[in-house]
Design a protein around this motif. Structure first.
Motif, PDB file in Angstrom:
ATOM      1  N   GLU A  86      41.646 -63.358  55.744  1.00 31.54           N
ATOM      2  CA  GLU A  86      40.419 -63.658  56.470  1.00 31.54           C
ATOM      3  C   GLU A  86      40.361 -63.013  57.865  1.00 31.54           C
ATOM      4  OE1 GLU A  86      38.687 -67.325  55.546  1.00 31.54           O
ATOM      5  OE2 GLU A  86      37.338 -67.289  57.275  1.00 31.54           O
ATOM      6  N   PRO A  87      41.472 -63.068  58.631  1.00 35.40           N
ATOM      7  CA  PRO A  87      41.397 -62.426  59.962  1.00 35.40           C
ATOM      8  C   PRO A  87      41.078 -60.927  59.883  1.00 35.40           C
ATOM      9  CG  PRO A  87      43.359 -63.810  59.776  1.00 35.40           C
ATOM     10  CD  PRO A  87      42.751 -63.748  58.412  1.00 35.40           C
ATOM     11  N   LEU A  88      41.661 -60.250  58.916  1.00 38.60           N
ATOM     12  CA  LEU A  88      41.424 -58.817  58.757  1.00 38.60           C
ATOM     13  C   LEU A  88      39.954 -58.539  58.413  1.00 38.60           C
ATOM     14  CD1 LEU A  88      43.017 -56.079  58.619  1.00 38.60           C
ATOM     15  CD2 LEU A  88      43.024 -56.394  56.141  1.00 38.60           C
ATOM     16  N   PHE A  89      39.433 -59.308  57.483  1.00 39.51           N
ATOM     17  CA  PHE A  89      38.021 -59.151  57.105  1.00 39.51           C
ATOM     18  C   PHE A  89      37.120 -59.399  58.315  1.00 39.51           C
ATOM     19  CE2 PHE A  89      37.065 -58.850  52.439  1.00 39.51           C
ATOM     20  CZ  PHE A  89      38.354 -58.605  52.001  1.00 39.51           C
ATOM     21  N   LYS A  90      37.478 -60.439  59.070  1.00 38.40           N
ATOM     22  CA  LYS A  90      36.639 -60.811  60.207  1.00 38.40           C
ATOM     23  C   LYS A  90      36.617 -59.707  61.259  1.00 38.40           C
ATOM     24  CE  LYS A  90      35.684 -64.886  62.600  1.00 38.40           C
ATOM     25  NZ  LYS A  90      36.062 -66.094  63.280  1.00 38.40           N
ATOM     26  N   THR A  91      37.812 -59.245  61.601  1.00 42.58           N
ATOM     27  CA  THR A  91      37.920 -58.240  62.648  1.00 42.58           C
ATOM     28  C   THR A  91      37.222 -56.942  62.260  1.00 42.58           C
ATOM     29  OG1 THR A  91      40.072 -59.142  63.186  1.00 42.58           O
ATOM     30  CG2 THR A  91      39.567 -56.963  64.076  1.00 42.58           C
ATOM     31  N   TRP A  92      37.521 -56.457  61.063  1.00 37.74           N
ATOM     32  CA  TRP A  92      37.042 -55.124  60.689  1.00 37.74           C
ATOM     33  C   TRP A  92      35.612 -55.097  60.180  1.00 37.74           C
ATOM     34  CZ3 TRP A  92      38.552 -50.252  61.501  1.00 37.74           C
ATOM     35  CH2 TRP A  92      39.770 -50.116  62.185  1.00 37.74           C
ATOM     36  N   LEU A  93      35.179 -56.220  59.609  1.00 38.61           N
ATOM     37  CA  LEU A  93      33.857 -56.188  58.985  1.00 38.61           C
ATOM     38  C   LEU A  93      32.777 -56.909  59.779  1.00 38.61           C
ATOM     39  CD1 LEU A  93      34.985 -56.781  55.298  1.00 38.61           C
ATOM     40  CD2 LEU A  93      34.373 -54.602  56.393  1.00 38.61           C
ATOM     41  N   TYR A  94      33.191 -57.857  60.617  1.00 39.43           N
ATOM     42  CA  TYR A  94      32.166 -58.680  61.270  1.00 39.43           C
ATOM     43  C   TYR A  94      32.171 -58.659  62.795  1.00 39.43           C
ATOM     44  CZ  TYR A  94      30.909 -60.749  56.801  1.00 39.43           C
ATOM     45  OH  TYR A  94      30.465 -60.938  55.527  1.00 39.43           O
ATOM     46  N   GLU A  95      33.272 -58.190  63.403  1.00 40.10           N
ATOM     47  CA  GLU A  95      33.296 -58.257  64.865  1.00 40.10           C
ATOM     48  C   GLU A  95      32.735 -57.006  65.515  1.00 40.10           C
ATOM     49  OE1 GLU A  95      37.226 -59.469  66.107  1.00 40.10           O
ATOM     50  OE2 GLU A  95      36.846 -61.488  65.328  1.00 40.10           O
ATOM     51  N   LYS A  96      31.998 -57.218  66.566  1.00 39.93           N
ATOM     52  CA  LYS A  96      31.403 -56.093  67.300  1.00 39.93           C
ATOM     53  C   LYS A  96      32.491 -55.286  67.996  1.00 39.93           C
ATOM     54  CE  LYS A  96      26.727 -57.582  68.282  1.00 39.93           C
ATOM     55  NZ  LYS A  96      26.596 -59.014  67.940  1.00 39.93           N
TER      56      LYS A  96
ATOM     57  N   ARG B 173      30.484 -44.635  65.431  1.00 36.92           N
ATOM     58  CA  ARG B 173      31.403 -45.246  64.465  1.00 36.92           C
ATOM     59  C   ARG B 173      31.610 -46.740  64.739  1.00 36.92           C
ATOM     60  NH1 ARG B 173      35.603 -41.831  65.352  1.00 36.92           N
ATOM     61  NH2 ARG B 173      34.389 -40.387  64.127  1.00 36.92           N
ATOM     62  N   TRP B 174      31.477 -47.124  66.001  1.00 35.46           N
ATOM     63  CA  TRP B 174      31.739 -48.514  66.376  1.00 35.46           C
ATOM     64  C   TRP B 174      30.452 -49.255  66.743  1.00 35.46           C
ATOM     65  CZ3 TRP B 174      36.259 -48.687  64.500  1.00 35.46           C
ATOM     66  CH2 TRP B 174      37.133 -47.579  64.637  1.00 35.46           C
ATOM     67  N   ALA B 175      29.326 -48.678  66.394  1.00 32.25           N
ATOM     68  CA  ALA B 175      28.038 -49.202  66.858  1.00 32.25           C
ATOM     69  C   ALA B 175      27.716 -50.605  66.340  1.00 32.25           C
ATOM     70  CB  ALA B 175      26.922 -48.242  66.480  1.00 32.25           C
ATOM     71  N   PHE B 176      28.181 -50.922  65.147  1.00 31.96           N
ATOM     72  CA  PHE B 176      27.922 -52.268  64.606  1.00 31.96           C
ATOM     73  C   PHE B 176      28.987 -52.562  63.560  1.00 31.96           C
ATOM     74  CE2 PHE B 176      25.492 -49.266  62.035  1.00 31.96           C
ATOM     75  CZ  PHE B 176      25.788 -49.658  60.737  1.00 31.96           C
ATOM     76  N   PRO B 177      29.242 -53.837  63.278  1.00 31.43           N
ATOM     77  CA  PRO B 177      30.241 -54.161  62.240  1.00 31.43           C
ATOM     78  C   PRO B 177      29.658 -53.913  60.842  1.00 31.43           C
ATOM     79  CG  PRO B 177      29.445 -56.160  63.343  1.00 31.43           C
ATOM     80  CD  PRO B 177      28.699 -55.034  63.942  1.00 31.43           C
ATOM     81  N   PRO B 178      30.422 -53.288  59.956  1.00 31.46           N
ATOM     82  CA  PRO B 178      29.890 -52.840  58.667  1.00 31.46           C
ATOM     83  C   PRO B 178      29.239 -53.929  57.809  1.00 31.46           C
ATOM     84  CG  PRO B 178      32.190 -52.162  58.919  1.00 31.46           C
ATOM     85  CD  PRO B 178      31.833 -52.932  60.142  1.00 31.46           C
ATOM     86  N   ALA B 179      29.781 -55.148  57.830  1.00 32.22           N
ATOM     87  CA  ALA B 179      29.222 -56.178  56.960  1.00 32.22           C
ATOM     88  C   ALA B 179      28.096 -56.962  57.645  1.00 32.22           C
ATOM     89  CB  ALA B 179      30.319 -57.139  56.494  1.00 32.22           C
ATOM     90  N   ASP B 180      27.789 -56.541  58.871  1.00 32.69           N
ATOM     91  CA  ASP B 180      26.697 -57.195  59.588  1.00 32.69           C
ATOM     92  C   ASP B 180      25.880 -56.140  60.334  1.00 32.69           C
ATOM     93  OD1 ASP B 180      25.022 -58.987  60.774  1.00 32.69           O
ATOM     94  OD2 ASP B 180      26.500 -59.765  62.209  1.00 32.69           O
ATOM     95  N   PRO B 181      25.194 -55.275  59.550  1.00 28.87           N
ATOM     96  CA  PRO B 181      24.498 -54.140  60.166  1.00 28.87           C
ATOM     97  C   PRO B 181      23.315 -54.553  61.040  1.00 28.87           C
ATOM     98  CG  PRO B 181      24.385 -54.040  57.745  1.00 28.87           C
ATOM     99  CD  PRO B 181      25.068 -55.306  58.093  1.00 28.87           C
ATOM    100  N   GLY B 182      22.787 -55.765  60.812  1.00 26.11           N
ATOM    101  CA  GLY B 182      21.788 -56.312  61.728  1.00 26.11           C
ATOM    102  C   GLY B 182      20.389 -55.744  61.590  1.00 26.11           C
ATOM    103  N   ARG B 183      20.270 -54.415  61.533  1.00 22.66           N
ATOM    104  CA  ARG B 183      18.935 -53.818  61.527  1.00 22.66           C
ATOM    105  C   ARG B 183      18.775 -52.846  60.356  1.00 22.66           C
ATOM    106  NH1 ARG B 183      18.328 -51.971  67.732  1.00 22.66           N
ATOM    107  NH2 ARG B 183      16.207 -51.593  67.013  1.00 22.66           N
ATOM    108  N   ALA B 184      17.539 -52.746  59.898  1.00 23.62           N
ATOM    109  CA  ALA B 184      17.246 -51.901  58.738  1.00 23.62           C
ATOM    110  C   ALA B 184      17.687 -50.461  58.960  1.00 23.62           C
ATOM    111  CB  ALA B 184      15.753 -51.958  58.419  1.00 23.62           C
ATOM    112  N   LYS B 185      17.569 -49.972  60.184  1.00 17.99           N
ATOM    113  CA  LYS B 185      17.915 -48.556  60.400  1.00 17.99           C
ATOM    114  C   LYS B 185      19.424 -48.319  60.283  1.00 17.99           C
ATOM    115  CE  LYS B 185      18.177 -48.357  65.497  1.00 17.99           C
ATOM    116  NZ  LYS B 185      19.627 -48.294  65.604  1.00 17.99           N
ATOM    117  N   ASN B 186      20.204 -49.389  60.255  1.00 15.94           N
ATOM    118  CA  ASN B 186      21.655 -49.241  60.117  1.00 15.94           C
ATOM    119  C   ASN B 186      22.140 -49.249  58.667  1.00 15.94           C
ATOM    120  OD1 ASN B 186      21.941 -49.197  62.877  1.00 15.94           O
ATOM    121  ND2 ASN B 186      22.418 -51.384  63.058  1.00 15.94           N
TER     122      ASN B 186
END
Ligand code: ARG
Ligand code: ZN
Length: 474
Positions: free
Chosen positions: A457-467, A384-397
């Motif tokens: 913005e802080p909420l978006f950053k924390t929940w969507l972009y931070e590892k 559930r915490w493997a990667f931030p939702p708006a920055d999945p990073g890899r195709a398999k995510n």
């Protein structure tokens, strides 16, 4: 391509390059680093997760797909008529098509040169194309369509079944059965003319215009008149039980079920009118002219359950009610408002998941806050915490757990931050504002920010972009 944490909620590179897409090839190459790859007419659109998909050189308006499928021989004989507009001066352009044999390509009625490499079909019109010109490409092709395996190991595309084919396309599988601009950013309308042996049904998106049987074959004409991303296209074939009806609001329903799955799907499918009516109250007017479902009997390796194909989700086996709630919610979130890139799928999956939470609460189960708490406190599933939702990073995510669960948890945090009234306004107004279009995370932040004085913005950053697992704010 991963987002730079410092500018995490800045617009994605694709957006920055979008404005330059119509410029000359030389300018394009020099001004876009990492966004759009290669010349306007070649490469992919520069998707962060699937860079080789799609083409930025043109925009498709309409696909006319003529599909003749011999179920027993598994042979497809087809033509695709693609009406598009050039977004730059083009000497050549590329369509995505995997496998099959291309026999002929014409542009505006003239023979065009073509060549193939991997899943790219390069077309060279005799005259070249001017920026802004509308042009029509006709591709004749045939062969046995093959399913494909995604980086996340899921099976998609044209999946052979005992009595036909189960056809689903997220993220890339549409290119296993028709040539196109295979990226969610290029949405178009569709007409399907599908001919199958008598006794079989071909079920595609939109509304059935006609069904005619002659000489042992039946031809089904389907019209999908609203913009649709290629991953949402289907032309599923089988020996189906078909039921048509209407919701209390008058929306036509078309439900096709493989007899092997009929008993198990009866209950959940019977709730389609209730689900559609309830979601229309929550999310605003239903975006399309019909709804429905396709439930097939599929091979075991199709181990995921469902895809929100436009107007008619496909189910790889009998769905449960929550899955129907989920796929129907996608008609607003995903189908009507489509993520700009494959890195933005949280914008679709989180809302569909949140819809399940709202349905559960409505039926007397956990509240969304209780769902949030249970997931937050659960230590069993670190994925559930493997990667931030708006920055999945890899195709398999692309459709990994965080995209669904952490995305829905973010929505609950957003609700807590802006209050119920504003939150439910967002649930209705966001699909209205971006109806039939594409959107990314920045668009959603901008949209939400207009509705509230709270700095989001802080909420978006924390929940969507931070590892890592976000800290709880209390
Ligand atoms: N969008 C589908 C759903 O959540 C899931 C499709 C998964 N496919 C994949 N290739 N990962 O309803
Ligand atoms: Zn989903």
């Amino acid at each position: 391509m991963t987002a730079d944490p410092g500018s995490a909620v800045n617009r994605r590179p694709l957006r920055r390059c979008g404005a330059t897409a119509a410029l000359s090839v030389a300018l394009l190459l020099s001004s876009c680093t990492g966004g759009v790859r290669g010349a306007a007419g070649s490469g992919g659109v520069g998707d962060p997760l699937f860079p080789s998909l799609g083409n930025g050189g043109y925009q498709v308006r309409h696909y006319g797909l003529d599909l003749d499928y011999d179920v027993r021989k598994r042979h497809l004989d087809a033509t695709a008529d693609i009406t598009a507009e050039a977004r730059a001066d083009l000497r050549s352009f590329q369509l995505d098509l995997q496998g099959l044999r291309v026999t002929d390509v014409q542009v505006d009625g003239e023979d065009a040169g073509f060549s193939r490499k991997g899943h790219k079909l390069t077309v060279r019109p005799p005259e070249g194309l001017r920026k802004g010109a509308e042009f029509r490409t006709r591709v004749a092709y045939e062969g046995t369509p093959e399913e494909m395996k995604d980086p996340d190991q899921s099976t998609e595309g044209w999946v052979k079944t005992r009595d036909g084919a189960f056809v689903s396309g997220e993220p890339a599988g549409s290119m296993t059965w028709f040539p196109g601009n295979n990226h969610p950013r290029d949405k178009a309308t569709y007409d399907f003319t599908a001919t199958v042996p008598k006794g079989y049904t071909a079920v595609a998106n939109g509304e059935l215009r006609s069904e005619r049987t002659a000489e042992g074959h039946t031809t089904f004409r389907w019209h999908n008149g609203r913009p649709m991303a290629s991953y949402l296209a289907t032309a599923t074939i089988g020996r189906f039980e078909v039921h048509t009806s209407r919701t209390p609001g008058g929306l036509p329903l078309y439900v096709a079920v493989d007899p092997a799955e009929a008993k198990a799907s009866k209950g959940p499918l019977a709730k389609l009118p209730e689900i559609t009516t309830w979601e229309t109250k929550l999310f605003g007017p239903y975006p399309f002219s019909s709804a429905g479902a396709i439930v097939d009997d599929t091979p075991k390796r199709v181990d995921w359950l469902a895809l929100e194909s436009q107007t008619k989700p496909v189910y790889a086996g009998a769905p449960d009610t929550l899955t129907v709630v989920h796929e129907m919610a996608h008609q607003w979130f995903g189908d009507s408002v489509t993520p700009k890139t494959w890195a933005d799928t949280w914008l679709s999956e989180s809302f569909a998941t949140y819809a399940e939470w709202l349905w559960t609460e409505r039926k007397g189960g956990k509240t969304p806050q209780e769902q949030f708490d249970a997931l937050y406190d659960d230590t069993e599933d670190p994925a559930r915490w493997a990667f931030p939702p708006a920055d999945p990073g890899r195709a398999k995510n692309v459709t990994g757990t965080p995209v669904y669960e952490r995305g829905a948890m973010f929505l609950q945090e957003l609700r807590n931050a802006v209050g119920d009234k504003t939150f439910f306004t967002i649930l209705r107004e966001w699909p209205a504002e971006y109806r039939y279009r594409n959107a990314d995370t920045q668009d959603f932040l901008d949209f939400c920010q207009e509705q509230t004085d709270v700095d989001l913005e802080p909420l978006f950053k924390t929940w969507l972009y931070e590892k890592g697992k976000p800290k709880r704010e209390d």
